[in-house]
Design a protein around this motif. Structure first.
Motif, PDB file in Angstrom:
ATOM      1  N   TRP A   1       3.248   8.406   9.181  1.00  0.00           N
ATOM      2  CA  TRP A   1       1.741   7.023   8.992  1.00  0.00           C
ATOM      3  C   TRP A   1       0.976   8.160   9.791  1.00  0.00           C
ATOM      4  CZ3 TRP A   1       0.291   3.450   7.129  1.00  0.00           C
ATOM      5  CH2 TRP A   1      -1.480   3.187   7.212  1.00  0.00           C
ATOM      6  N   LYS A   2      -0.444   8.663   9.506  1.00  0.00           N
ATOM      7  CA  LYS A   2      -1.226   9.661   9.552  1.00  0.00           C
ATOM      8  C   LYS A   2      -2.587   9.403   9.798  1.00  0.00           C
ATOM      9  CE  LYS A   2       1.718  12.500  10.408  1.00  0.00           C
ATOM     10  NZ  LYS A   2       2.998  12.721  11.472  1.00  0.00           N
TER      11      LYS A   2
ATOM     12  N   MET B   1       6.139   4.940   6.640  1.00  0.00           N
ATOM     13  CA  MET B   1       4.858   4.981   5.548  1.00  0.00           C
ATOM     14  C   MET B   1       4.106   5.577   5.314  1.00  0.00           C
ATOM     15  SD  MET B   1       5.926   1.743   4.599  1.00  0.00           S
ATOM     16  CE  MET B   1       4.288   0.529   3.897  1.00  0.00           C
ATOM     17  N   ARG B   2       3.265   6.462   4.704  1.00  0.00           N
ATOM     18  CA  ARG B   2       2.511   6.918   4.740  1.00  0.00           C
ATOM     19  C   ARG B   2       0.824   6.177   4.424  1.00  0.00           C
ATOM     20  NH1 ARG B   2       3.286  13.193   1.810  1.00  0.00           N
ATOM     21  NH2 ARG B   2       0.777  12.767   2.760  1.00  0.00           N
ATOM     22  N   ASN B   3      -0.042   7.191   4.460  1.00  0.00           N
ATOM     23  CA  ASN B   3      -1.569   6.211   4.380  1.00  0.00           C
ATOM     24  C   ASN B   3      -2.220   6.663   3.728  1.00  0.00           C
ATOM     25  OD1 ASN B   3      -1.677   8.693   6.015  1.00  0.00           O
ATOM     26  ND2 ASN B   3      -3.367   7.301   7.292  1.00  0.00           N
TER      27      ASN B   3
ATOM     28  N   THR C   1      -1.248  -4.095   9.569  1.00  0.00           N
ATOM     29  CA  THR C   1      -1.411  -2.980   8.765  1.00  0.00           C
ATOM     30  C   THR C   1      -0.655  -2.382   7.702  1.00  0.00           C
ATOM     31  OG1 THR C   1      -1.824  -1.544  10.325  1.00  0.00           O
ATOM     32  CG2 THR C   1      -3.942  -2.823  10.239  1.00  0.00           C
ATOM     33  N   GLY C   2       0.850  -2.586   7.602  1.00  0.00           N
ATOM     34  CA  GLY C   2       1.800  -1.563   6.649  1.00  0.00           C
ATOM     35  C   GLY C   2       1.694  -0.443   7.260  1.00  0.00           C
ATOM     36  N   ALA C   3       1.267  -0.192   8.582  1.00  0.00           N
ATOM     37  CA  ALA C   3       1.383   0.804   8.735  1.00  0.00           C
ATOM     38  C   ALA C   3       3.318   1.536   9.181  1.00  0.00           C
ATOM     39  CB  ALA C   3       0.897   1.453   9.800  1.00  0.00           C
ATOM     40  N   ASN C   4       4.111   0.758   9.359  1.00  0.00           N
ATOM     41  CA  ASN C   4       5.411   0.613   9.691  1.00  0.00           C
ATOM     42  C   ASN C   4       5.940  -0.729   9.248  1.00  0.00           C
ATOM     43  OD1 ASN C   4       7.279  -0.003  11.006  1.00  0.00           O
ATOM     44  ND2 ASN C   4       7.216   1.870  12.233  1.00  0.00           N
ATOM     45  N   ILE C   5       7.225  -0.458   8.710  1.00  0.00           N
ATOM     46  CA  ILE C   5       8.104  -2.024   7.677  1.00  0.00           C
ATOM     47  C   ILE C   5       9.339  -1.613   8.764  1.00  0.00           C
ATOM     48  CG2 ILE C   5       9.001  -3.031   5.881  1.00  0.00           C
ATOM     49  CD1 ILE C   5       6.656  -2.107   4.238  1.00  0.00           C
TER      50      ILE C   5
ATOM     51  N   PRO D   1       7.778  11.562   0.463  1.00  0.00           N
ATOM     52  CA  PRO D   1       6.848   9.902  -0.120  1.00  0.00           C
ATOM     53  C   PRO D   1       6.976   8.902   0.679  1.00  0.00           C
ATOM     54  CG  PRO D   1       9.530   9.709  -0.639  1.00  0.00           C
ATOM     55  CD  PRO D   1       8.868  11.141   0.466  1.00  0.00           C
ATOM     56  N   GLU D   2       5.559   7.780  -0.661  1.00  0.00           N
ATOM     57  CA  GLU D   2       4.959   7.383   0.578  1.00  0.00           C
ATOM     58  C   GLU D   2       5.905   6.057   1.637  1.00  0.00           C
ATOM     59  OE1 GLU D   2       5.071   8.199  -3.212  1.00  0.00           O
ATOM     60  OE2 GLU D   2       3.274   7.349  -3.981  1.00  0.00           O
ATOM     61  N   ALA D   3       7.735   6.491   1.303  1.00  0.00           N
ATOM     62  CA  ALA D   3       8.135   5.142   1.607  1.00  0.00           C
ATOM     63  C   ALA D   3       9.451   6.293   1.824  1.00  0.00           C
ATOM     64  CB  ALA D   3       8.032   4.103   1.291  1.00  0.00           C
ATOM     65  N   THR D   4       9.326   5.740   3.451  1.00  0.00           N
ATOM     66  CA  THR D   4      10.955   6.683   3.427  1.00  0.00           C
ATOM     67  C   THR D   4      12.069   5.398   4.205  1.00  0.00           C
ATOM     68  OG1 THR D   4       9.999   8.758   3.583  1.00  0.00           O
ATOM     69  CG2 THR D   4      12.323   8.983   3.873  1.00  0.00           C
ATOM     70  N   LEU D   5      13.360   5.028   3.847  1.00  0.00           N
ATOM     71  CA  LEU D   5      14.079   4.545   4.926  1.00  0.00           C
ATOM     72  C   LEU D   5      15.087   5.695   5.878  1.00  0.00           C
ATOM     73  CD1 LEU D   5      15.944   2.241   4.657  1.00  0.00           C
ATOM     74  CD2 LEU D   5      17.519   3.245   3.609  1.00  0.00           C
ATOM     75  N   TYR D   6      14.358   5.035   6.836  1.00  0.00           N
ATOM     76  CA  TYR D   6      15.054   5.847   8.391  1.00  0.00           C
ATOM     77  C   TYR D   6      15.583   5.088   8.962  1.00  0.00           C
ATOM     78  CZ  TYR D   6      13.419   9.490  11.611  1.00  0.00           C
ATOM     79  OH  TYR D   6      13.265  10.771  11.922  1.00  0.00           O
ATOM     80  N   SER D   7      16.248   5.952  10.071  1.00  0.00           N
ATOM     81  CA  SER D   7      17.419   5.231  11.471  1.00  0.00           C
ATOM     82  C   SER D   7      16.710   5.972  12.522  1.00  0.00           C
ATOM     83  CB  SER D   7      18.460   4.984  11.154  1.00  0.00           C
ATOM     84  OG  SER D   7      19.574   5.575  12.032  1.00  0.00           O
TER      85      SER D   7
END
Lengths: 340, 511
Positions: free
Chosen positions: B439-440, B281-283, B474-478, B408-414
Motif C-alpha cells: 500500500w503506497k 493491498m495495492r491502491n 478504506t480497504g488498505a489492508n485485509i 499484483p493488486e493483492a498478495t497473500l502474506y504472512s
C-alpha cells in the motif's frame, strides 16, 4: 602396460575436454541466474533496508556492471579458489560446499552400491527365470519399483522401518550422544580412522534408509538393462561354443555372458550416478541428512545465487569425474577398446 | 532354468545376517527417554551462530537458548528485565538510560560489562560488518557508559520501540573480548553467549546439541541436555514424534497434529501466535476503486478458512494485530457479508458482463496451507462476482517485486512480530517507505510516519489502533487470520507456552 597407457591417454584427453565444458557450464549458470527476477543485493539485506542501502549493496556486489564484466570478475575469483560468499549464510561458498559435499558423496556412493547389488542380482534373476511365470511377476515388480520416485520410497521406508517397526533411525547422520569425529568429513571413514566403531555402526544405521530409498529407485533400470544385455549376449556364437566345450551354465554366465553384458549396464550406472549425485535433494530433506542437497534447498528457498552457482559447478565436476571413471572401467573391461 | 539356493549359500546368507544384525544392535539408537535431556524436532536451522547477523524469526528460540537479549518477554509478551534491569525511554524518545546486571558471565567465564553492550549495538555495527541489526539500530548513535552497570542509549531520532527491539530479532549480546580475539568467522563457529545453554555440537542442517550453563544468572534450566534435530520435512517431523525419536515438535500439518493428539503418550496443541495472515493491498490498478477493495474484504469468510485449514484454531482478524497485543481492537469486527459485497460492486457499476477483475499472488509452502487459502479466496470472490486470477510467487522474490512495483493488486502474506507492538504490525505493513507493505497511499502513510516518532506510549498505541481501523475500512489492508503453531509433545514433557510461539528448552521439564 598397454592398458595403463591407454587409460592415461584417455584421462589426459578427458581432462582437456572438461575445461571448455566447465567454462560453458559456468557461463550458462552465471547468465541464467542473473536473468532470474531476483535481486541478490536486496536478498543480502534485511527487509527493513532502505532503497539507498540496497543500491549501495548492488554497487558493492558489482551488479550494476555489464553482465560480461560481472562474469569476468566471477571467473577470475573462481580461478583463485573463491566461488563467492553466501547471501543467506554470509559464509564462503567454498567452505559451505566443502562441509556438506562429503556427506552427499558418502550417501551417493553407498546408494549406488545398493542400486548395483539390487540391479545386478535382480537382472541375473530376471535372466534366470526367462520364459517362466516368474519372469512376468519379476517384470511387473521391476516396473512397479521403477514407477516410484525416490522421495516416495523415502517416505514409505521411513514409515515402515522408522515409525511402524521403530527399528531404524531416520534423522541426521548420528544418534544423540555419539561423538562425531571430524577428519575428512566422510563420517564412516572418519569413525574408522579414529577407531570409533560404535559411531561407525550408528552412522551406518542412519544411512540404511536413505541409501535404500535411493538405491531401490535406481535398481529397476539396471535390472532391465542387464537382463536384455544378457539376452543379447546369449545370442552370440561364443556362448554356444562354450557350451560345446562342456562349461557349466554358471561358468558360462560369469566368465562369458556377464563380462560382455555388463558394459551397457556400467554405462547406465555412470549416467545414473550423475543423476543420483544431483538428485539427493528431497531424500536429504526427508532424512535431515546434512549434505549438499539440503544446502541447495536452502539456497533455492533464499535465492542464494552464489551457492546455487557453486553447487551447480560442483555437480558438473562430479558428472565429469564419473564419466571419466566409467570410461576407464570400460577400457579395463573391454580389450577391444584398448586395441582401437 | 531354475534358481537354486543350496545349503552352503543359505548358511552364508544366515551368517551375514547374523553378523550385521548383531553389529547394528550394538549401535542401536536410543529411543529411551532420559529425564535430564530432551530432543526437539525443529523445522529450520540458524543461518549462522552469529546472532546479530541475520533476521530469521524461526531461529529466535534457538538463539535464545545460547544468547541473552537485553530485555526479555514474558509468556504473555510483556517486556521484562533480563540483562538490563532498569530502563526508561525519555519523553522525547531520543535517549534511554538503562542499568545492567553485574552478575552475568559469558560461557567462557568472562564477565558481561557495559563494554559488551556498546560493542554489540554500536561498535560492531560501525565496524562495517554486514549485520542485520545495523538496520534495526539505525538511529542509535552511541551508548554512553556512565558506570560499570549503567549507560544511556542515544538516538538521532525518536525511537519509541527501542525497548521492544531490545527483545526482538538479532538483539543478542555478544562478548567483545572474545569476538575481537577470535574474529567473527571463528565466533560463528564457536559461539559464546550468556544464555542458559552452551553450544556443544553443531552440524548444519542436522543437529544442535546444547548443554546447560550451570553458571547461568537466571533460573537454571531443569533439562541438562537439549538436542535439536533439524527436520525440515513436515512428514518426517510427524514420523519423528510418532516414533519417539523426538520428544517435541512443531509446525506439522493440523490434521496430523489432531491425529497425534489422540495417540497414547502424546498431546497436541494448535496455538495461535503473533503472526498475521493478511492480504497486502495495492491502491492502484484493479484496486483503485475503494468499493472493489471493500467488496473483496466483505466476501471473505474467515471463520470458514480457519475451520478448513487450521482446525478452527486460527482466530479471524478484523485489524492487522493479534488478540492480546496492544494494537488489537477486541470490539471491532469487519463483517463477512457477501450480499454487501455484491451491492458495493453493483453500486460501483460492476456487472456480470463487466466484472471487477484483479490478480492475487500467493506463495506455496511459505506458511501452512498458503496456496490452499488463496484458492479458497478466489472461489469466495467468484461467488460475489469478482474475477480473480491467481498466480504463484516465491517468497524470496516478494521484496524485489514490491520494490519494483510489480506485485499484483493483492498478495497473500504472512507477517511475524514476536513483540506484538503495533509499530511492527500496522506500522511496518503500511509505512510507504518500508518494503513490507504494497500500500503506497499517502494519507495513511503520513499518519504512520508520525507514529514512528511518537514517544508517548499511550498516544502511540491509540494512534495505531485508529490507523489500523482506518486502513481496514478504506480497504488498505485485509487482515485474515492469526496464524497458528501446531505443537506435539510427549504428555509428560512440560513446557511454557509463549504468545509468540517461542519454544524454549530452558522452560522444559519432565513429570
Amino acid at each position: 602396460m598397454r592398458m595403463f597407457a591407454t587409460i592415461a591417454k584417455l584421462l589426459v584427453k578427458r581432462v582437456l575436454t572438461a575445461i571448455p565444458i566447465l567454462l560453458i557450464v559456468s557461463a550458462l549458470l552465471f547468465c541464467i541466474l542473473r536473468i532470474l527476477p531476483v535481486d541478490p543485493a536486496a536478498m543480502s539485506l534485511p527487509p527493513n533496508a532502505t532503497v539507498q542501502e540496497v543500491e549501495a549493496m548492488r554497487a558493492e556486489m558489482g551488479l550494476n556492471l555489464p553482465l560480461y564484466q560481472q562474469y569476468g570478475i566471477w571467473l577470475n575469483k573462481l580461478f583463485h579458489g573463491d566461488i563467492g560468499r553466501s547471501i543467506h549464510f554470509r559464509q564462503d561458498v567454498t567452505s559451505l560446499i566443502g562441509s556438506t559435499l562429503p556427506a552427499t558423496i558418502e550417501l551417493a556412493v553407498i546408494a549406488m552400491g545398493v542400486a548395483t547389488v539390487f540391479g545386478l542380482a535382480g537382472g541375473l534373476f530376471l535372466f534366470y527365470v526367462r520364459g517362466t511365470r516368474a519372469e512376468a511377476a519379476m517384470d511387473f515388480l521391476s516396473i512397479l519399483l521403477l514407477s516410484l520416485p525416490e522421495f516416495l520410497w523415502s517416505l514409505f521406508l521411513l514409515l515402515i522401518f522408522g515409525v511402524f517397526f521403530e527399528v531404524l533411525p531416520f534423522t541426521g547422520r548420528l544418534s544423540p550422544g555419539f561423538e562425531r569425529p571430524v577428519v575428512t568429513g566422510f563420517l564412516l571413514l572418519d569413525s574408522l580412522i579414529t577407531g570409533k566403531i560404535p559411531t561407525f555402526l550408528n552412522a551406518l544405521e542412519h544411512m540404511i534408509l536413505p541409501c535404500l530409498a535411493l538405491g531401490i529407485a535406481l535398481s529397476p533400470s539396471l535390472m532391465r538393462v542387464l537382463r536384455s544385455s544378457l539376452l543379447d549376449a546369449y545370442q552370440d556364437d561364443y556362448i554356444q561354443q562354450a557350451r560345446l566345450r562342456g562349461l557349466s551354465e554358471k561358468r558360462i554366465l560369469i566368465r562369458h555372458g556377464l563380462k560382455n553384458a555388463i558394459l551397457p549396464t556400467l554405462s547406465l550406472m555412470g549416467v545414473q550416478f550423475g543423476f543420483l549425485f544431483g538428485g539427493t535433494l528431497l531424500v536429504e530433506i526427508i532424512y535431515s541428512y546434512p549434505g549438499m542437497g539440503n544446502l541447495m534447498v536452502d539456497a533455492i528457498r533464499n535465492a542464494d545465487l552464489p551457492i546455487i552457482q557453486g553447487a551447480g559447478l560442483t555437480y558438473c565436476i562430479a558428472v565429469l569425474v564419473i564419466s571419466i571413471v566409467v570410461d576407464s572401467l570400460y577400457l579395463i573391461l573391454n580389450p577391444k577398446l584398448r586395441v582401437r | 532354468m531354475t534358481f537354486e539356493i543350496d545349503r552352503r549359500n543359505l548358511l552364508q546368507m544366515l551368517g551375514l545376517a547374523a553378523v550385521s544384525g548383531s553389529a547394528l544392535s550394538q549401535a542401536s539408537f536410543a529411543f529411551a527417554q532420559e529425564t535430564d535431556s530432551v530432543t526437539i524436532g525443529w523445522p529450520s536451522d540458524v543461518p549462522s551462530w552469529d546472532p546479530n547477523l541475520r533476521f530469521v524469526p524461526d531461529a529466535q528460540p534457538l538463539f535464545k537458548m545460547v544468547f541473552d537479549q537485553p530485555l526479555d518477554q514474558s509468556p504473555d509478551l510483556k517486556l521484562i528485565p533480563n540483562l538490563i534491569t532498569k530502563w526508561e525511554l525519555k519523553s522525547d524518545g531520543l535517549s534511554m538510560p538503562f542499568e545492567i546486571r553485574s552478575d552475568v558471565k559469558f560461557h567462557n567465564g568472562d564477565p558481561m560489562t557495559m563494554e559488551d553492550f556498546r560493542y554489540t549495538f554500536v561498535e560492531r555495527i560501525k565496524s562495517g560488518l554486514k549485520l542485520d541489526i545495523a538496520n534495526s539500530w539505525r538511529t542509535l548513535t552511541d551508548i554512553e557508559i556512565l558506570s560499570p552497570t549503567s549507560g544511556v542509549m542515544k538516538f538521532s531520532a525518536p525511537t519509541p520501540t527501542a525497548p521492544q527491539w531490545l527483545a526482538f530479532l538479532g538483539s543478542y549480546l555478544v562478548p567483545k573480548k572474545y569476538v575481537e580475539s577470535v574474529g567473527p568467522e571463528e565466533f560463528a563457529k564457536k559461539p559464546v553467549g550468556t544464555g542458559p545453554y552452551k553450544l556443544v555440537d553443531y552440524q548444519m542442517n542436522s543437529r544442535i546439541v546444547l548443554e546447560r550453563n550451570d553458571d547461568y544468572f537466571g533460573t537454571k534450566p531443569k533439562i541438562k541436555r537439549v538436542t535439536i534435530d533439524i527436520i525440515k520435512d513436515p512428514s518426517a517431523r510427524t514420523a519423528a514424534i510418532q516414533s519417539g525419536q523426538v520428544d517435541l515438535t512443531v509446525n506439522i500439518p493440523v490434521r496430523e497434529a489432531e491425529r497425534l493428539g489422540k495417540t497414547e503418550g502424546l498431546t497436541a496443541e494448535i496455538n495461535p501466535f503473533t503472526r498475521l495472515i493478511l492480504l497486502q493491498m495495492r491502491n492502484d490498478m484493479g484496486f483503485t476503486d475503494k468499493a472493489v477493495r471493500l467488496a473483496a474484504h466483505h466476501a471473505i469468510d474467515k471463520a470458514a478458512l480457519s475451520k478448513a485449514f487450521y482446525g478452527g484454531a486460527a482466530v479471524p482478524l478484523s485489524v492487522p494485530a493479534t488478540p492480546g497485543t496492544p494494537g488489537y481492537l477486541p470490539d471491532y469486527k469487519f463483517a463477512y457479508d457477501p450480499e454487501l459485497s455484491k451491492k458495493l460492486l453493483a453500486d460501483a457499476g460492476y456487472t456480470a458482463d463487466k466484472p471487477a477483475t484483479f490478480k492475487l499472488a500467493a506463495t506455496n509452502g511459505q506458511f501452512p496451507s498458503d496456496f490452499d487459502i488463496a484458492r479458497a479466496l478466489v472461489q469466495m470472490w467468484q461467488k460475489v462476482g469478482l474475477k480473480v486470477e491467481l498466480e504463484q510467487i516465491e517468497y524470496s522474490k516478494y521484496f524485489e517485486l514490491n520494490r519494483g512495483g510489480k506485485l499484483p493488486e493483492a498478495t497473500l502474506y504472512s507477517f511475524d512480530n514476536a513483540t506484538g507492538d503495533p509499530e511492527i504490525f500496522s506500522g511496518y505493513l503500511m509505512n510507504p517507505k518500508m518494503p513490507f507493505g504494497a500500500w503506497k497511499g499517502q494519507e495513511i502513510g503520513d499518519k504512520i510516519l508520525k507514529l514512528f516518532v511518537e514517544p508517548v506510549y499511550e498516544k502511540r498505541i491509540a494512534g495505531y489502533k485508529a490507523v489500523a481501523q482506518e486502513a481496514v475500512e478504506t480497504g488498505a489492508n485485509i487482515p485474515i487470520l492469526q496464524s497458528v503453531q501446531t505443537l506435539v509433545r510427549k504428555k509428560n514433557l512440560n513446557y511454557v507456552k509463549y504468545g509468540n510461539a517461542w519454544v524454549l528448552g530452558s522452560t522444559m521439564s519432565w513429570s
